[in-house]
Design an enzyme around this catalytic site. Structure first.
Site, short mmCIF file in Angstrom:
data_model
loop_
_atom_site.label_atom_id
_atom_site.label_comp_id
_atom_site.label_asym_id
_atom_site.label_seq_id
_atom_site.Cartn_x
_atom_site.Cartn_y
_atom_site.Cartn_z
N CYS A 78 0.83 -1.20 0.00
CA CYS A 78 0.00 0.00 0.00
C CYS A 78 0.87 1.27 0.00
O CYS A 78 1.45 1.60 -1.01
CB CYS A 78 -0.98 -0.03 1.16
SG CYS A 78 -2.36 1.13 0.99
N HIS A 202 -3.21 -5.23 1.44
CA HIS A 202 -2.62 -5.51 2.74
C HIS A 202 -2.64 -7.01 3.06
O HIS A 202 -3.53 -7.47 3.79
CB HIS A 202 -3.39 -4.77 3.83
CG HIS A 202 -3.23 -3.30 3.83
ND1 HIS A 202 -2.35 -2.64 4.66
CD2 HIS A 202 -3.84 -2.33 3.11
CE1 HIS A 202 -2.43 -1.34 4.45
NE2 HIS A 202 -3.33 -1.13 3.51
N GLU A 204 -0.93 -8.52 5.20
CA GLU A 204 -0.74 -8.70 6.65
C GLU A 204 -2.04 -8.66 7.43
O GLU A 204 -2.06 -8.99 8.62
CB GLU A 204 0.22 -7.61 7.18
CG GLU A 204 -0.36 -6.22 7.33
CD GLU A 204 -0.44 -5.42 6.03
OE1 GLU A 204 -0.76 -4.21 6.10
OE2 GLU A 204 -0.18 -6.00 4.96
#
Length: 251
Positions: A78, A202, A204
């Site tokens: 990002c 994202h 994560e």
């Protein structure tokens, strides 16, 4: 192996948690000298302008650029993608500093504002070829950028048809299908160029660790076969019956 995670702002804790689940040590990086002790670096998502101001305050840009130029693996997610791009559009007045190295043009906030964030199942054939698991990845886009063009040495790992996101938001930066010269026009959201990996979304923020495993295998010592890292998609997770809510589990 020690992986650095730029910890100025944003989702650095989430990345470190995923690395821990994969049995890899992740350390927070806030000062230039800390880059000397890591084999690779993740630049997390966050507010790119704020991150740039903090990086400038701590005199991190010269060290970050040197790290990239040395050929050490760097992954930007990002806001991290924006940092790694050679060119950026849609920036705030005055722009922001970039690390550069990735031959692409990125549009900041291409998909719109915070309330226009979305999730989608994203086909990732190159990653699946190496990491296994289902053919798609649940990608979380939060006020996300997108890649408008890439150079000849950049490998596109994932893209999204514009028609698939037209109903999600009305950002004028996104051309409508009827305005496009080509039917099925797509926008790029994940790329790789040499030692650089970049995603507009994202990874994560999901339980699927395949992108992290893919990145770790870019580190030279991993490529030499010194690691037994296995992503959760192929080891202990059933994707045939995966939950709609699969956010990270901190262990």
């Amino acid at each position: 192996m020690v992986v650095g995670v730029l910890a100025l702002q944003g989702s650095f804790n989430e990345h470190i948690a995923v690395l821990k689940r994969l049995g890899v040590k992740g350390v927070e990086v806030r000062k230039p000298e800390q880059l000397l002790n890591v084999s690779s670096l993740i630049i997390p998502g966050g507010e790119s302008t704020t991150m740039a101001k903090l990086a400038e305050l701590h005199n991190l840009f010269p060290a970050l650029r040197e790290f990239v130029q040395m050929g050490k693996p760097v992954w930007g997610t990002c806001a991290g993608l924006i940092f790694l791009a050679n060119r950026a559009t849609g920036q705030k007045t005055g722009g922001q500093k970039l690390i550069g190295g990735l031959d692409c043009t990125v549009h900041r906030n291409f998909f719109g504002s915070q309330i226009q964030s979305f999730e989608t199942e994203l086909p990732i054939p190159q990653v699946v070829a190496e990491e296994g698991g289902p053919p798609s990845f649940r990608a979380v886009f939060i006020r996300a950028p997108a890649i408008l063009d890439v150079g000849p040495d950049v490998e596109v790992l994932a893209d999204i048809p514009l028609s698939a996101i037209e109903t999600i938001n009305s950002n004028p930066a996104i051309p409508k299908e009827e305005d496009s010269t080509e039917s099925g026009k797509k926008v790029i959201v994940a790329v790789k160029q040499g030692n650089l990996l970049a995603t507009a979304f994202h990874p994560e923020l999901t339980a699927d660790t395949r992108w992290h495993s893919y990145f770790l295998k870019m580190v030279p010592e991993i490529e030499e076969g010194t690691s037994d890292i296995v992503s959760t998609s192929t080891s202990n997770q059933s994707f045939g019956a995966r939950s709609t809510i699969d956010f990270p589990i901190y262990q």
